[in-house]
Design an enzyme around this catalytic site. Structure first.
Site, mmCIF file in Angstrom:
data_model
loop_
_atom_site.group_PDB
_atom_site.id
_atom_site.type_symbol
_atom_site.label_atom_id
_atom_site.label_comp_id
_atom_site.label_asym_id
_atom_site.label_seq_id
_atom_site.Cartn_x
_atom_site.Cartn_y
_atom_site.Cartn_z
ATOM 1 N N CYS A 9 -64.377 38.887 -26.003
ATOM 2 C CA CYS A 9 -63.775 39.855 -26.936
ATOM 3 C C CYS A 9 -63.079 40.994 -26.180
ATOM 4 O O CYS A 9 -63.706 41.715 -25.399
ATOM 5 C CB CYS A 9 -64.859 40.427 -27.850
ATOM 6 S SG CYS A 9 -64.235 41.748 -28.900
ATOM 7 N N LYS A 36 -74.255 35.162 -36.703
ATOM 8 C CA LYS A 36 -74.666 36.531 -36.337
ATOM 9 C C LYS A 36 -76.135 36.759 -36.691
ATOM 10 O O LYS A 36 -76.545 36.473 -37.819
ATOM 11 C CB LYS A 36 -73.797 37.552 -37.086
ATOM 12 C CG LYS A 36 -72.333 37.486 -36.698
ATOM 13 C CD LYS A 36 -71.493 38.371 -37.611
ATOM 14 C CE LYS A 36 -70.017 38.132 -37.376
ATOM 15 N NZ LYS A 36 -69.153 38.652 -38.425
ATOM 16 N N VAL A 49 -68.312 43.028 -33.141
ATOM 17 C CA VAL A 49 -68.595 43.622 -31.844
ATOM 18 C C VAL A 49 -67.306 44.315 -31.382
ATOM 19 O O VAL A 49 -66.222 43.907 -31.799
ATOM 20 C CB VAL A 49 -69.023 42.545 -30.811
ATOM 21 C CG1 VAL A 49 -70.364 41.976 -31.190
ATOM 22 C CG2 VAL A 49 -67.983 41.444 -30.651
ATOM 23 N N SER A 63 -64.336 50.061 -31.621
ATOM 24 C CA SER A 63 -64.099 50.352 -30.202
ATOM 25 C C SER A 63 -63.366 51.675 -29.964
ATOM 26 O O SER A 63 -63.645 52.378 -28.992
ATOM 27 C CB SER A 63 -63.342 49.188 -29.553
ATOM 28 O OG SER A 63 -62.158 48.920 -30.259
#
Ligand SMILES: N[C@@H](CCC(=O)N[C@@H](CS)C(=O)NCC(=O)O)C(=O)O
Length: 233
Positions: A9, A36, A49, A63
């Site tokens: 990712c 998950k 994530v 993020s």
């Protein structure tokens, strides 16, 4: 602190690259995105994530928010910058992160036409950053900063793809090429991913299912027949 991760990712890599650049200790916990775990769904409001669990046990997601937290909660990568410079950094970083999925999709292109179409989209962002880059090794000068961290994941992937297939998403953009070289020289690309990253990345993006995986090559600016060796340049 702990980063909940998925190996390939790019949003996770942006976070781990910043942690590595600041030499902050962290643990990684890898999860399967196709299955998950319940504990993850309980702490991740968007089910995505990266999630960062701070030393105090607080859970952070998204993020953009996580890197901002890391930059502010620890000695800054870029100290003494103005609010305007901070805002500009955010904007140029956003140009990278909003193209992570564009790059992912271009890498998964099944054939030449799709690759051309998808890489043209990525190319628009690359044109904009190429115009903005100066003559310094990093985006804002001689020291690595927040914009460099955001673009590192895109440039790292262009390098892996280029080595496998001879196709370079960066194309004819000399400043970006130099920038990529400087960023790769820092070692942050490798440090911010697991040891088997190239293998995991290649299994998904450079398999026989993708045009890049079949080893497309570029001759005189156009694609020629597939070449399936590891190094076909
Ligand atoms: N806007 C999010 C995007 C994160 C994201 O797309 N993560 C992907 C993996 S690269 C994910 O968790 N996908 C699982 C899902 O959406 O269900 C961020 O910046 O953190």
């Amino acid at each position: 602190m702990k980063v909940v991760s998925f190996k390939i990712c790019p949003f996770v890599q942006r976070v781990t690259a910043l942690l590595e650049a600041k030499s902050i200790d962290y643990e990684l916990e890898f999860i399967s995105l196709s299955d998950k775990p319940q504990w993850f769904l309980d702490i991740s409001p968007n089910g995505q994530v990266p999630v960062l669990i701070t030393d105090e046990g607080k859970t952070l997601f998204e993020s953009d928010a996580i890197v901002e937290y890391i930059e502010e909660a620890y000695p800054p990568l870029q100290s003494g910058i103005t609010l305007e410079e901070k805002a500009a950094n955010r904007a140029w970083s956003y140009l990278a992160s909003k193209n992570y999925l564009v790059q992912c999709s271009a890498q998964r292109s099944p054939d030449e036409d799709v690759l051309k179409e998808r890489s043209a989209k990525l190319g628009k962002a690359f044109d904009r950053i190429e115009k903005q880059l100066g003559d310094t090794p990093f985006f804002s000068g001689d020291k690595i900063g927040m914009v460099d961290i955001a673009w590192l994941t895109l440039l790292h992937r262009t390098d892996i793809v280029n080595k496998h297939s001879c196709y370079d998403f960066v194309g004819d953009r000399p400043k970006m090429k130099k920038w990529r070289q400087e960023l790769l020289k820092t070692g942050l690309a490798e440090k911010s991913v697991s040891a088997d990253f190239v293998e995991a990345f290649s299994a998904f993006y450079l398999s026989d299912e993708t045009y890049l995986g079949r080893g497309c090559r570029v001759v005189d600016g156009s694609f020629s027949e597939a070449c399936a060796t590891d190094s076909c340049c």
